[in-house]
Structure formats: structure tokens, C-alpha cells
Enzyme design. Structure first.
Site, PDB file in Angstrom:
ATOM      1  N   ALA A  92       0.842  -1.206   0.000  1.00 53.42           N
ATOM      2  CA  ALA A  92       0.000   0.000   0.000  1.00 53.42           C
ATOM      3  C   ALA A  92       0.876   1.255   0.000  1.00 53.42           C
ATOM      4  O   ALA A  92       1.991   1.224   0.496  1.00 53.42           O
ATOM      5  CB  ALA A  92      -0.898  -0.017   1.235  1.00 53.42           C
ATOM      6  N   LYS A 198     -13.144  -1.884   5.276  1.00 51.62           N
ATOM      7  CA  LYS A 198     -12.008  -2.764   5.630  1.00 51.62           C
ATOM      8  C   LYS A 198     -11.188  -2.132   6.757  1.00 51.62           C
ATOM      9  O   LYS A 198     -10.714  -2.818   7.664  1.00 51.62           O
ATOM     10  CB  LYS A 198     -11.123  -3.022   4.404  1.00 51.62           C
ATOM     11  CG  LYS A 198      -9.823  -3.781   4.722  1.00 51.62           C
ATOM     12  CD  LYS A 198     -10.089  -5.225   5.080  1.00 51.62           C
ATOM     13  CE  LYS A 198      -8.986  -5.942   5.831  1.00 51.62           C
ATOM     14  NZ  LYS A 198      -7.658  -5.932   5.318  1.00 51.62           N
ATOM     15  N   ASN A 202     -10.450  -3.721  10.421  1.00 49.70           N
ATOM     16  CA  ASN A 202      -9.144  -3.880  11.061  1.00 49.70           C
ATOM     17  C   ASN A 202      -9.111  -3.214  12.437  1.00 49.70           C
ATOM     18  O   ASN A 202      -8.475  -3.717  13.363  1.00 49.70           O
ATOM     19  CB  ASN A 202      -8.039  -3.306  10.176  1.00 49.70           C
ATOM     20  CG  ASN A 202      -7.669  -4.270   9.053  1.00 49.70           C
ATOM     21  OD1 ASN A 202      -8.457  -5.148   8.710  1.00 49.70           O
ATOM     22  ND2 ASN A 202      -6.499  -4.117   8.489  1.00 49.70           N
ATOM     23  N   GLU A 205     -10.625  -5.535  14.637  1.00 51.20           N
ATOM     24  CA  GLU A 205      -9.634  -6.622  14.820  1.00 51.20           C
ATOM     25  C   GLU A 205      -8.652  -6.244  15.944  1.00 51.20           C
ATOM     26  O   GLU A 205      -8.336  -7.064  16.814  1.00 51.20           O
ATOM     27  CB  GLU A 205      -8.904  -6.819  13.491  1.00 51.20           C
ATOM     28  CG  GLU A 205      -7.770  -7.814  13.450  1.00 51.20           C
ATOM     29  CD  GLU A 205      -7.114  -7.830  12.047  1.00 51.20           C
ATOM     30  OE1 GLU A 205      -7.828  -8.033  11.039  1.00 51.20           O
ATOM     31  OE2 GLU A 205      -5.888  -7.641  11.961  1.00 51.20           O
TER      32      GLU A 205
HETATM   33  N1  LIG Z   1      -0.361  -9.899   4.390  1.00 56.91           N
HETATM   34  C1  LIG Z   1      -1.620  -9.886   4.818  1.00 56.91           C
HETATM   35  O1  LIG Z   1      -2.048 -10.682   5.678  1.00 56.91           O
HETATM   36  C2  LIG Z   1      -2.582  -8.908   4.247  1.00 56.91           C
HETATM   37  C3  LIG Z   1      -2.162  -7.914   3.366  1.00 56.91           C
HETATM   38  N2  LIG Z   1      -3.055  -7.061   2.812  1.00 56.91           N
HETATM   39  C4  LIG Z   1      -2.624  -6.030   1.868  1.00 56.91           C
HETATM   40  O2  LIG Z   1      -2.404  -6.645   0.591  1.00 56.91           O
HETATM   41  C5  LIG Z   1      -1.332  -6.007  -0.112  1.00 56.91           C
HETATM   42  C6  LIG Z   1      -0.276  -7.046  -0.461  1.00 56.91           C
HETATM   43  O3  LIG Z   1       0.204  -7.596   0.755  1.00 56.91           O
HETATM   44  P1  LIG Z   1       1.377  -8.689   0.779  1.00 56.91           P
HETATM   45  O4  LIG Z   1       1.048  -9.766  -0.164  1.00 56.91           O
HETATM   46  O5  LIG Z   1       1.591  -9.003   2.219  1.00 56.91           O
HETATM   47  O6  LIG Z   1       2.620  -7.936   0.115  1.00 56.91           O
HETATM   48  P2  LIG Z   1       3.480  -6.684   0.620  1.00 56.91           P
HETATM   49  O7  LIG Z   1       2.615  -5.657   1.255  1.00 56.91           O
HETATM   50  O8  LIG Z   1       4.646  -7.206   1.382  1.00 56.91           O
HETATM   51  O9  LIG Z   1       4.006  -6.083  -0.787  1.00 56.91           O
HETATM   52  C7  LIG Z   1       4.916  -6.788  -1.587  1.00 56.91           C
HETATM   53  C8  LIG Z   1       4.486  -6.737  -3.036  1.00 56.91           C
HETATM   54  O10 LIG Z   1       4.395  -5.371  -3.500  1.00 56.91           O
HETATM   55  C9  LIG Z   1       5.192  -5.233  -4.675  1.00 56.91           C
HETATM   56  N3  LIG Z   1       5.643  -3.857  -4.801  1.00 56.91           N
HETATM   57  C10 LIG Z   1       6.095  -3.049  -3.814  1.00 56.91           C
HETATM   58  N4  LIG Z   1       6.410  -1.838  -4.317  1.00 56.91           N
HETATM   59  C11 LIG Z   1       6.149  -1.882  -5.653  1.00 56.91           C
HETATM   60  C12 LIG Z   1       6.266  -0.954  -6.704  1.00 56.91           C
HETATM   61  N5  LIG Z   1       6.710   0.284  -6.497  1.00 56.91           N
HETATM   62  N6  LIG Z   1       5.916  -1.341  -7.945  1.00 56.91           N
HETATM   63  C13 LIG Z   1       5.458  -2.593  -8.155  1.00 56.91           C
HETATM   64  N7  LIG Z   1       5.328  -3.528  -7.199  1.00 56.91           N
HETATM   65  C14 LIG Z   1       5.659  -3.175  -5.961  1.00 56.91           C
HETATM   66  C15 LIG Z   1       6.301  -6.230  -4.466  1.00 56.91           C
HETATM   67  O11 LIG Z   1       6.971  -6.493  -5.654  1.00 56.91           O
HETATM   68  P3  LIG Z   1       8.468  -7.105  -5.625  1.00 56.91           P
HETATM   69  O12 LIG Z   1       8.301  -8.576  -5.474  1.00 56.91           O
HETATM   70  O13 LIG Z   1       9.029  -6.696  -6.922  1.00 56.91           O
HETATM   71  O14 LIG Z   1       9.185  -6.489  -4.466  1.00 56.91           O
HETATM   72  C16 LIG Z   1       5.503  -7.409  -3.950  1.00 56.91           C
HETATM   73  O15 LIG Z   1       4.819  -8.073  -4.974  1.00 56.91           O
HETATM   74  C17 LIG Z   1      -0.843  -4.908   0.824  1.00 56.91           C
HETATM   75  O16 LIG Z   1      -1.457  -3.713   0.473  1.00 56.91           O
HETATM   76  C18 LIG Z   1      -1.297  -5.357   2.200  1.00 56.91           C
HETATM   77  O17 LIG Z   1      -1.488  -4.278   3.086  1.00 56.91           O
HETATM   78  C19 LIG Z   1      -4.400  -7.184   3.048  1.00 56.91           C
HETATM   79  C20 LIG Z   1      -4.872  -8.151   3.892  1.00 56.91           C
HETATM   80  C21 LIG Z   1      -4.008  -9.048   4.594  1.00 56.91           C
HETATM   81  O1  LIG Z   2      -5.543  -6.600   7.024  1.00 53.08           O
HETATM   82  C1  LIG Z   2      -5.320  -7.534   7.754  1.00 53.08           C
HETATM   83  C2  LIG Z   2      -6.361  -8.549   8.054  1.00 53.08           C
HETATM   84  O2  LIG Z   2      -7.592  -8.146   7.708  1.00 53.08           O
HETATM   85  C3  LIG Z   2      -4.007  -7.695   8.445  1.00 53.08           C
HETATM   86  O3  LIG Z   2      -4.113  -8.763   9.323  1.00 53.08           O
HETATM   87  C4  LIG Z   2      -3.653  -6.438   9.138  1.00 53.08           C
HETATM   88  O4  LIG Z   2      -3.008  -5.606   8.194  1.00 53.08           O
HETATM   89  C5  LIG Z   2      -2.682  -6.613  10.281  1.00 53.08           C
HETATM   90  O5  LIG Z   2      -2.500  -5.333  10.793  1.00 53.08           O
HETATM   91  P1  LIG Z   2      -1.363  -4.931  11.815  1.00 53.08           P
HETATM   92  O6  LIG Z   2      -0.052  -5.379  11.186  1.00 53.08           O
HETATM   93  O7  LIG Z   2      -1.487  -3.464  11.927  1.00 53.08           O
HETATM   94  O8  LIG Z   2      -1.664  -5.694  13.087  1.00 53.08           O
END
Ligand SMILES: NC(=O)C1=CN([C@@H]2O[C@H](COP(=O)(O)OP(=O)(O)OC[C@H]3O[C@@H](n4cnc5c(N)ncnc54)[C@H](OP(=O)(O)O)[C@@H]3O)[C@@H](O)[C@H]2O)C=CC1
Ligand SMILES: O=C(CO)[C@H](O)[C@H](O)COP(=O)(O)O
Length: 492
Positions: A92, A198, A202, A205
Site C-alpha cells: 500500500a 475494511k 481492522n 480486529e
Molecule cells: N499480508 C496480509 O495478511 C494482508 C495484506 N493485505 C494487503 O495486501 C497487499 C499485499 O500484501 P502482501 O502480499 O503481504 O505484500 P506486501 O505488502 O509485502 O508487498 C509486496 C508486493 O508489492 C510489490 N511492490 C512493492 N512496491 C512496488 C512498486 N513500487 N511497484 C510494483 N510492485 C511493488 C512487491 O513487488 P516485488 O516482489 O518486486 O518487491 C511485492 O509483490 C498490501 O497492500 C497489504 O497491506 C491485506 C490483507 C491481509
Molecule cells: O488486514 C489484515 C487482516 O484483515 C491484516 O491482518 C492487518 O493488516 C494486520 O494489521 P497490523 O499489522 O497493523 O496488526
């Protein structure tokens, strides 16, 4: 661009392709979402800034469905059927803006861009407006469920236009969690409504986890329960009113052993809760809306307190605790008190969260169905819980319910739990155990039910020091008292 489908003999076939949908950003969430789509029969174009992630996805899971490997955003766009649908699952913030910009240059009017990351809804509103001017649909979409949910069925909260949802909805609903044959996905409302909901999810949560932490701390500190005993208590609680994903995994975490030794896992984890920011956003926006989300606020601040390691170290041994050790004559009754206090506090946290969605909808002109939000949180998401069905019923029965707490079921629940709640908060104070979540929830409950609040005195103070005026219980209008003169009342 190459399509990878797995033939019956396991070999890959390469051919020009037309994907149903695309995912760019293949880290934890994007990878599993792409697999979920493929498993449900959608052909998925996949792309990641660092190609190795795309290759790894297809090498490991290529046989789960049809993946079309794309080396660039342009390649991704070329691979898609019209109207094109692209889900962004990248970090994000600035990363999301960069990807949106690249996509907007390559897409054509009528195409749909979905941001499935945890974006701030204000950013989503800005992005939606900018893309709308270019003829594109922008669907800010909350996705909850973590790594496992993304793969097996998350709760999905899409915003954007109803028109975009008509095209996108069936695909999203097919990969969402299903409860009672109902998908945990619905169109939330225009522009940033999905990300707003969402964000509140959270926030809840955070509150839910804080309350669980306080229950654990009380039972451990006051009753001296072992982690094994605590795991068993939470396991038992999970078969009653409190049944939820968070209670279930609390039992799992408490039962876990230190992978490097004999002790409990929880005892070797640094006691500083980190945060990515969505809980903080919830409180910041709640302050602007004027919605009292005290349970969420206390949860965010409790994380901050835990992170102030130097202050905690400086205070440890300097600030004194209670002089007498508290003894509990009937431990089993105290466990039941804590269970009831936890449930009542949890009901308050959800009531405040739903109030915030109602206030946000009014402020941003979204038509959000609160019952539908409870429905899509029943499965897939982190706060999924049995009692969300009760919340759904409450809002379906009375859509303009002033507070969840006055719904007959919830009123009875908190009324029945309030004596336990008071004993728990009093015991916590006597034992020196911090319970900001339980305490704030009980204070909110008491504030709501009181006939008169000390707010009247505060109005008097404001009028005395700043001529800020006050209103009367027995007359219309605003008034000011001549405090420094003859104390007569003037109409303001
Ligand atoms: N993890 C979780 O449990 C949850 C996450 N989310 C949200 O979902 C999204 C993805 O989360 P997650 O899978 O954990 O990954 P991350 O938030 O760790 O992001 C990593 C990904 O983003 C890409 N990226 C970062 N910067 C850029 C850029 N400038 N241009 C293109 N690609 C970029 C990376 O590419 P590269 O491989 O090239 O570095 C990689 O694919 C986030 O917004 C997160 O907040 C929502 C719900 C739950
Ligand atoms: O989006 C989510 C689930 O719905 C992630 O669990 C959330 O981002 C975790 O938040 P934090 O790292 O601030 O505890």
C-alpha cells in the site's frame, strides 16, 4: 506472454491467451489470490515487478489452473479479455500509485482496476476520481483473511461503481468465503466505501485482539494459570458465544511450544505489538467523524504503550503495584466472569465499529447496508465470529438501530454480563493488571445508560472560562451566565 495450462500428462502448453482477470503483485496475498482465482476456473494473467515471483508461482502451482505469465504491465493488459479486469496486490502507498499510473496508461475506457491492498480510503477516493476522469473504473477493495483466506476464500469488500461490480462481482463472489451458501462479498458502496469498511474491520480486529490479551493476562496473573490451562480455557470458550477465528487461534498460540526450547512459545516472544497502521487510521478518522470508538482507540494506544520499551523499563520497579496480593476464592467463577466480560466488551467494540460505518456512510454519502457488512464478515476474515449472525439479524430487523447495544439480544447479553464485567474490572484494578479495553468498554456502557452525565458541569466550566455558552434542559436556545458580574443569564 505465455499461457501455462497443465495437460493431463503434466506438461505445460504455450499458446496465445485471453485471460479473464489479472493479478499484479504476487507476494503473500497476490500469489494466493491468483491461485484461488485459477482454482475456480478463471484464467489468470499474473505479473510481479520482480519476475522471479511470477516464475515461482507458476513453477510451483501452475497445475492448479490456467495462469498466463506476463513480463510487463503492457503484456498483462494485452493478455486480458475486455472489459479488462486487473487486481493490484502490491504494498500500500507509493507502490500502489506507481502501478496504477502504469496501468492507466495501458488500459482503455471501460476497463476495471481493482486495488486489493490495505489502502487508506481517502487515497482510494482520490484514485477513483482520477481514473474516472480517464474513463476507467477504480474499485478499492478490502480483502481480509490473510494468507490462508486469500487462497481458500477471503471476505471481500469492494467499493467503486455498481456498474463495475456487475462485471467484477461474479468473479469476486466465486472466490470469496461462503457461509450458508452466501458469499462473503458484496458491493459496499461508491468510491472508497470498501476500503473504509475494511479499515473499520481492522480497527475492530485490533480491539478484539486487545480484549483477548487482557483476558489472558488476567487469568494468568490473577489465577496463575499455565499456558496449557489457558489454551484449554480458550478452546472451551470457542464452543460458546465467543466462537470466532481469533479465539480459536489464541488457543493455538497459547498451546505452542518454543521451537528452540521446552517452554511456551508466547513466553519467548517480545511483548511489543507492532502495527501497520489500519487501526490508527480508524481512530484518526473516528475523531474527525466524532464517533466514540474507545475500544479501538485503547487497543491502538495499548500497542503504543507496549512499544515504549525504554519507558516501561524505567518505570519497572519504580512505580509501585498493589500492596496486598489478591486472592480469588472461586477460580472457576472468576474464569466465567472473565468470559462474560470479554463477550460484553467485544459487543461494545463491534457496536462502536458499526456506529463508525454508519457515520462514515453519512459523511461520505455512501449507501452502506450494515446487515450486509455483518453478513460478509461471517466468513473468511480475521474477525469472523459466530455472533456476527446476531449482528446481521439485528440490522436486518431494525436497519436504523441507534446502537447495537439496544437490540434486544445484545441488550440482554450486556445486561446479563454487567455484574461479571464490574467484578473483573475491579479485580484487575486491585491486582494491578492493566485492562484498558475492558475498562473503556464498561465505561462506554455506563455512559450510554446514564440519565445524566457530568458533561453538564463541563459545559458550565466552558461557559465560565470562555463564554462558550450552554443549552438548558428546560428551554430552547443557547445561554451565557454573567460569571464575573451579577450571575444573570443572557440568551446568546
Ligand atoms: N499480508 C496480509 O495478511 C494482508 C495484506 N493485505 C494487503 O495486501 C497487499 C499485499 O500484501 P502482501 O502480499 O503481504 O505484500 P506486501 O505488502 O509485502 O508487498 C509486496 C508486493 O508489492 C510489490 N511492490 C512493492 N512496491 C512496488 C512498486 N513500487 N511497484 C510494483 N510492485 C511493488 C512487491 O513487488 P516485488 O516482489 O518486486 O518487491 C511485492 O509483490 C498490501 O497492500 C497489504 O497491506 C491485506 C490483507 C491481509
Ligand atoms: O488486514 C489484515 C487482516 O484483515 C491484516 O491482518 C492487518 O493488516 C494486520 O494489521 P497490523 O499489522 O497493523 O496488526
Amino acid at each position: 506472454m505465455t499461457e501455462t495450462t497443465t495437460e493431463p500428462n503434466g506438461s505445460s502448453a504455450k499458446q496465445p491467451a485471453q485471460a479473464d482477470i489479472a493479478v499484479t503483485g504476487l507476494a503473500t496475498m497476490g500469489r494466493n489470490l491468483a491461485r484461488n482465482l485459477a482454482r475456480h476456473g478463471h484464467s489468470v494473467a499474473v505479473h510481479n515487478r520482480t519476475k522471479a515471483r511470477t516464475d515461482a508461482l507458476v513453477a510451483t502451482y501452475g497445475d492448479e489452473g490456467t495462469f498466463i505469465v506476463c513480463d510487463s504491465i503492457e503484456d498483462l493488459v494485452r493478455s486480458l479479455k475486455r472489459p479488462r479486469k486487473v487486481i493490484i496486490m502490491v504494498q500500500a502507498g507509493a507502490g500502489t500509485d506507481e502501478v496504477i499510473e502504469q496501468l492507466a496508461d495501458a488500459l482503455e475506457p471501460g476497463d476495471i482496476v481493482v486495488d486489493g491492498g490495505n489502502a487508506h480510503f481517502i487515497d482510494t477516493r482520490r484514485r477513483e476520481s482520477a481514473l474516472r476522469e480517464r474513463g476507467l473504473h477504480f474499485v478499492g477493495t478490502g480483502i481480509s483473511g490473510g494468507e490462508e483466506g486469500a487462497l481458500l476464500g477471503p471476505s471481500i469488500m469492494p467499493g467503486g461503481t455498481a456498474e463495475a461490480y456487475q462485471t467484477l462481482g461474479p468473479i469476486l463472489e466465486s472466490i470469496a468465503a461462503q457461509v450458508d451458501d452466501t458469499p462473503c462479498c458484496t458491493h459496499v458502496g461508491a468510491d472508497g466505501a470498501g476500503h473504509f469498511v475494511k479499515m473499520v474491520h481492522n480497527g475492530i480486529e485490533y480491539a478484539d485482539m486487545q480484549l483477548i490479551g487482557e483476558a489472558y493476562d488476567l487469568l494468568r496473573t490473577v489465577l496463575g494459570k499455565s499456558t496449557e490451562e489457558l489454551a484449554e480455557i480458550f478452546r472451551t470458550w470457542n464452543s460458546g458465544d465467543l466462537e470466532s477465528f481469533l479465539i480459536e487461534i489464541t488457543a493455538e498460540v497459547l498451546a505452542a511450544k518454543d521451537p528452540r526450547g521446552e517452554g511456551a512459545f508466547v513466553d519467548v516472544v517480545l511483548d511489543q505489538t507492532e502495527q501497520k497502521g489500519t487501526g490508527r487510521w480508524t481512530v484518526q478518522i473516528a475523531l474527525d467523524l466524532g464517533t466514540p470508538v474507545s475500544g479501538i482507540a485503547e487497543a491502538v494506544f495499548a500497542r503504543s504503550v507496549s512499544g515504549h520499551a525504554e519507558q516501561r523499563q524505567a518505570a519497572n520497579g519504580v512505580l509501585e503495584g498493589p500492596s496486598t496480593k489478591i486472592t480469588i476464592d472461586k477460580p472457576e467463577e472468576f474464569v466465567e466472569d472473565v468470559r462474560r466480560a470479554l463477550y460484553a466488551s467485544k459487543v461494545v467494540a463491534y457496536a462502536q465499529g458499526f456506529d463508525m460505518i454508519r457515520d462514515g456512510a453519512e459523511a461520505y454519502d455512501w449507501d452502506i447496508d450494515l446487515g450486509a457488512m455483518a453478513t460478509i464478515w461471517r466468513g473468511g476474515c480475521i474477525i469472523r465470529a459466530r455472533f456476527l449472525d446476531r449482528i446481521r439479524e439485528a440490522y436486518e430487523k431494525t436497519p436504523d438501530l441507534p446502537s447495537l447495544l439496544v437490540d434486544p439480544y445484545f441488550a440482554r447479553t450486556v445486561n446479563e454480563g454487567q455484574e461479571s464485567w464490574r467484578r473483573v474490572v475491579a479485580t484487575a484494578a486491585a491486582a494491578g493488571v492493566p485492562v484498558p479495553g475492558f475498562g473503556a468498554a464498561l465505561s462506554y456502557y455506563d455512559a450510554l445508560r446514564r440519565d445524566r452525565l457530568p458533561a453538564a458541569l463541563l459545559q458550565g466550566l466552558r461557559d465560565l472560562f470562555g463564554a462558550h455558552t450552554y443549552r438548558r434542559t428546560d428551554a430552547e436556545g443557547s445561554f451565557h451566565l454573567d460569571w464575573s458580574g451579577d450571575k444573570s443569564e443572557q440568551e446568546a
